[in-house]
Scaffold this motif. Structure first.
Motif, PDB file in Angstrom:
ATOM      1  N   TYR A 114       0.644  -1.206   0.047  1.00 26.53           N
ATOM      2  CA  TYR A 114      -0.129  -0.014   0.122  1.00 26.53           C
ATOM      3  C   TYR A 114       0.745   1.128  -0.064  1.00 26.53           C
ATOM      4  O   TYR A 114       0.623   2.332  -0.708  1.00 26.53           O
ATOM      5  N   LEU A 115       2.067   1.132   0.780  1.00 27.55           N
ATOM      6  CA  LEU A 115       2.957   2.544   0.713  1.00 27.55           C
ATOM      7  C   LEU A 115       3.549   2.608  -0.480  1.00 27.55           C
ATOM      8  O   LEU A 115       3.635   3.775  -1.088  1.00 27.55           O
ATOM      9  N   GLY A 116       4.005   1.658  -1.232  1.00 24.43           N
ATOM     10  CA  GLY A 116       4.557   1.580  -2.490  1.00 24.43           C
ATOM     11  C   GLY A 116       3.550   2.112  -3.597  1.00 24.43           C
ATOM     12  O   GLY A 116       3.924   3.048  -4.573  1.00 24.43           O
ATOM     13  N   LEU A 117       2.497   1.673  -3.594  1.00 23.12           N
ATOM     14  CA  LEU A 117       1.362   2.249  -4.281  1.00 23.12           C
ATOM     15  C   LEU A 117       0.828   3.574  -4.317  1.00 23.12           C
ATOM     16  O   LEU A 117       0.821   4.387  -5.108  1.00 23.12           O
ATOM     17  N   CYS A 118       0.850   4.202  -3.016  1.00 22.34           N
ATOM     18  CA  CYS A 118       0.711   5.429  -2.527  1.00 22.34           C
ATOM     19  C   CYS A 118       1.912   6.250  -3.450  1.00 22.34           C
ATOM     20  O   CYS A 118       1.581   7.494  -3.820  1.00 22.34           O
ATOM     21  N   HIS A 119       3.129   5.782  -3.221  1.00 24.61           N
ATOM     22  CA  HIS A 119       4.198   6.518  -3.437  1.00 24.61           C
ATOM     23  C   HIS A 119       4.123   6.459  -5.288  1.00 24.61           C
ATOM     24  O   HIS A 119       4.295   7.741  -5.750  1.00 24.61           O
ATOM     25  N   LEU A 120       3.586   5.334  -6.089  1.00 25.44           N
ATOM     26  CA  LEU A 120       3.416   5.371  -7.150  1.00 25.44           C
ATOM     27  C   LEU A 120       2.375   6.610  -7.566  1.00 25.44           C
ATOM     28  O   LEU A 120       2.801   7.235  -8.541  1.00 25.44           O
ATOM     29  N   GLY A 121       1.338   6.754  -6.861  1.00 27.29           N
ATOM     30  CA  GLY A 121       0.640   7.784  -7.083  1.00 27.29           C
ATOM     31  C   GLY A 121       0.865   9.070  -6.918  1.00 27.29           C
ATOM     32  O   GLY A 121       0.602  10.100  -7.594  1.00 27.29           O
ATOM     33  N   LEU A 122       1.554   9.325  -5.832  1.00 28.49           N
ATOM     34  CA  LEU A 122       2.309  10.589  -5.573  1.00 28.49           C
ATOM     35  C   LEU A 122       3.090  11.187  -6.714  1.00 28.49           C
ATOM     36  O   LEU A 122       3.154  11.997  -7.317  1.00 28.49           O
ATOM     37  N   ALA A 123       4.004  10.037  -7.146  1.00 26.88           N
ATOM     38  CA  ALA A 123       5.098  10.598  -8.248  1.00 26.88           C
ATOM     39  C   ALA A 123       4.302  10.666  -9.453  1.00 26.88           C
ATOM     40  O   ALA A 123       4.650  11.759 -10.426  1.00 26.88           O
ATOM     41  N   LEU A 124       3.296   9.819  -9.981  1.00 22.31           N
ATOM     42  CA  LEU A 124       2.541  10.172 -11.222  1.00 22.31           C
ATOM     43  C   LEU A 124       1.765  11.363 -11.287  1.00 22.31           C
ATOM     44  O   LEU A 124       1.834  12.325 -12.268  1.00 22.31           O
ATOM     45  N   ALA A 125       1.060  11.798  -9.942  1.00 17.77           N
ATOM     46  CA  ALA A 125       0.503  13.148  -9.816  1.00 17.77           C
ATOM     47  C   ALA A 125       1.127  14.268 -10.096  1.00 17.77           C
ATOM     48  O   ALA A 125       0.970  15.209 -10.774  1.00 17.77           O
ATOM     49  N   HIS A 126       2.511  14.161  -9.362  1.00 20.12           N
ATOM     50  CA  HIS A 126       3.564  15.301  -9.679  1.00 20.12           C
ATOM     51  C   HIS A 126       3.887  15.509 -11.044  1.00 20.12           C
ATOM     52  O   HIS A 126       3.824  16.455 -11.546  1.00 20.12           O
ATOM     53  N   CYS A 127       4.240  14.341 -11.597  1.00 18.21           N
ATOM     54  CA  CYS A 127       4.855  14.446 -13.140  1.00 18.21           C
ATOM     55  C   CYS A 127       3.598  15.063 -14.088  1.00 18.21           C
ATOM     56  O   CYS A 127       3.964  15.513 -15.082  1.00 18.21           O
ATOM     57  N   ALA A 128       2.421  14.792 -13.601  1.00 17.47           N
ATOM     58  CA  ALA A 128       1.187  15.256 -14.496  1.00 17.47           C
ATOM     59  C   ALA A 128       0.481  16.539 -14.004  1.00 17.47           C
ATOM     60  O   ALA A 128      -0.355  17.054 -14.647  1.00 17.47           O
ATOM     61  N   GLY A 129       1.354  17.193 -13.191  1.00 17.71           N
ATOM     62  CA  GLY A 129       0.844  18.326 -12.392  1.00 17.71           C
ATOM     63  C   GLY A 129      -0.806  18.286 -11.624  1.00 17.71           C
ATOM     64  O   GLY A 129      -1.496  19.191 -11.859  1.00 17.71           O
ATOM     65  N   LEU A 130      -0.862  17.101 -11.211  1.00 20.02           N
ATOM     66  CA  LEU A 130      -2.266  16.762 -10.542  1.00 20.02           C
ATOM     67  C   LEU A 130      -1.978  16.495  -9.070  1.00 20.02           C
ATOM     68  O   LEU A 130      -0.988  16.402  -8.305  1.00 20.02           O
ATOM     69  N   LYS A 131      -3.205  16.448  -8.103  1.00 16.07           N
ATOM     70  CA  LYS A 131      -3.252  16.097  -7.005  1.00 16.07           C
ATOM     71  C   LYS A 131      -3.448  14.801  -6.684  1.00 16.07           C
ATOM     72  O   LYS A 131      -4.379  14.092  -7.782  1.00 16.07           O
ATOM     73  N   PHE A 132      -3.018  13.802  -5.815  1.00 17.36           N
ATOM     74  CA  PHE A 132      -3.157  12.290  -5.528  1.00 17.36           C
ATOM     75  C   PHE A 132      -4.596  12.379  -4.597  1.00 17.36           C
ATOM     76  O   PHE A 132      -4.189  12.875  -3.448  1.00 17.36           O
ATOM     77  N   ALA A 133      -5.479  11.810  -5.075  1.00 20.53           N
ATOM     78  CA  ALA A 133      -6.795  11.484  -4.417  1.00 20.53           C
ATOM     79  C   ALA A 133      -6.883  10.359  -3.449  1.00 20.53           C
ATOM     80  O   ALA A 133      -7.030  10.720  -2.124  1.00 20.53           O
ATOM     81  N   ARG A 134      -6.618   9.229  -3.853  1.00 19.32           N
ATOM     82  CA  ARG A 134      -6.954   8.166  -3.103  1.00 19.32           C
ATOM     83  C   ARG A 134      -6.213   6.908  -3.911  1.00 19.32           C
ATOM     84  O   ARG A 134      -6.121   6.890  -4.827  1.00 19.32           O
ATOM     85  N   LEU A 135      -6.141   5.899  -2.998  1.00 12.37           N
ATOM     86  CA  LEU A 135      -5.618   4.431  -3.574  1.00 12.37           C
ATOM     87  C   LEU A 135      -6.786   3.482  -2.881  1.00 12.37           C
ATOM     88  O   LEU A 135      -7.290   3.558  -1.845  1.00 12.37           O
TER      89      LEU A 135
END
Length: 260
Positions: free
Chosen positions: A211-232
């Motif tokens: 779950y931590l790794g997937l949240c990290h994935l979401g945070l990184a993708l959101a950053h690169c796309a200029g978005l906020k990460f909402a949920r896993l």
């Protein structure tokens, strides 16, 4: 009669994992209900954790000679390394991970012989009769999320992990990959969400790191796309405590019950 699904919705990795861990401990021995789990990130810039829960789990993992939370999370997305390198784009970071990091991991631990989750995401092998091409699925998804003001087709923002050519074997136990697919989507408010699909998952040894790794994935993708990460969101068909007995987890369970 089939067991009702376990449904968990919390706002931190620690509380979500803790509730799941206790739920499985309290179930009858042979009960294996499916899991629907949601962790609300609320656009935060880091994964939300509870130090007391994380510390208790890490101590128990160490005592049972199991892999640490960070080591498990790293195989999904090497987040700390990505941050140390200045949060680079997925194309350059993917090359670093697959060309430099993955060979070292394979030498260090034979369990990585079939690859890691990040290698499947960053260097998917697309084959035809003449050649094999590596596809960086993460870079492709960032491109789809940023190429125009229109929302990308949801069926296009999927990350494949299971590879039938390599993974459809007759082995009773293989260990990798348990994570089968990751879906990237956008909420009604235009924030990014991540949905992961597992046929089974070891909750004591691996789930927190997953779950931590997937949240990290979401945070990184959101950053690169200029978005906020909402949920896993995570779907597991058959979650299990793993190879450890309930008796050996009693001390950890006592610590977790105090926090959730």
């Amino acid at each position: 009669m089939a067991s009702n699904p376990i449904i968990i919705s919390r706002n931190s990795v620690s509380h979500a994992w803790g509730e799941l861990f206790i739920s499985l401990l309290d179930l009858p021995k042979r009960s294996t209900p499916p899991l629907l789990l949601s962790i609300d990130q609320d656009g935060q810039s880091s994964a939300k954790e509870v130090p007391a829960i994380r510390s208790a789990l890490e101590q128990a993992l160490f005592q049972q000679d199991a892999v640490s939370v960070d080591s498990t999370a790293f195989t999904i997305f090497p987040y700390k390394m990505w941050v140390r390198r200045g949060r680079p784009d997925m194309t350059s970071f993917g090359s670093t991970c697959t060309k430099r990091v993955l060979p070292r991991l394979k030498k260090l631990d034979r369990r990585n012989v079939h690859g890691t989750y990040f290698s499947r995401m960053m260097a998917w092998e697309q084959r035809d009769v003449h050649s094999t091409t590596e596809v960086n699925q993460l870079a492709h998804i960032v491109h789809l999320l940023t190429r125009s003001s229109k929302r990308p087709r949801h069926s296009a923002t999927q990350i494949a992990v299971l590879d039938p050519l390599r993974d459809h074997t007759g082995q009773a136990v293989r260990g990798f990959p348990c994570l089968q697919q990751v879906a990237i989507g956008l909420t009604d408010d235009g924030e990014l969400d991540v949905t992961a699909f597992y046929p089974t998952q070891y909750v004591f040894e691996r789930a927190y790191g997953n779950y931590l790794g997937l949240c990290h994935l979401g945070l990184a993708l959101a950053h690169c796309a200029g978005l906020k990460f909402a949920r896993l969101q995570v779907f597991v068909n058959r979650p299990t405590l793993g190879d450890s007995s309930k008796a050996s987890l009693a001390s950890l369970a006592s610590s977790i019950r105090k926090e959730i």
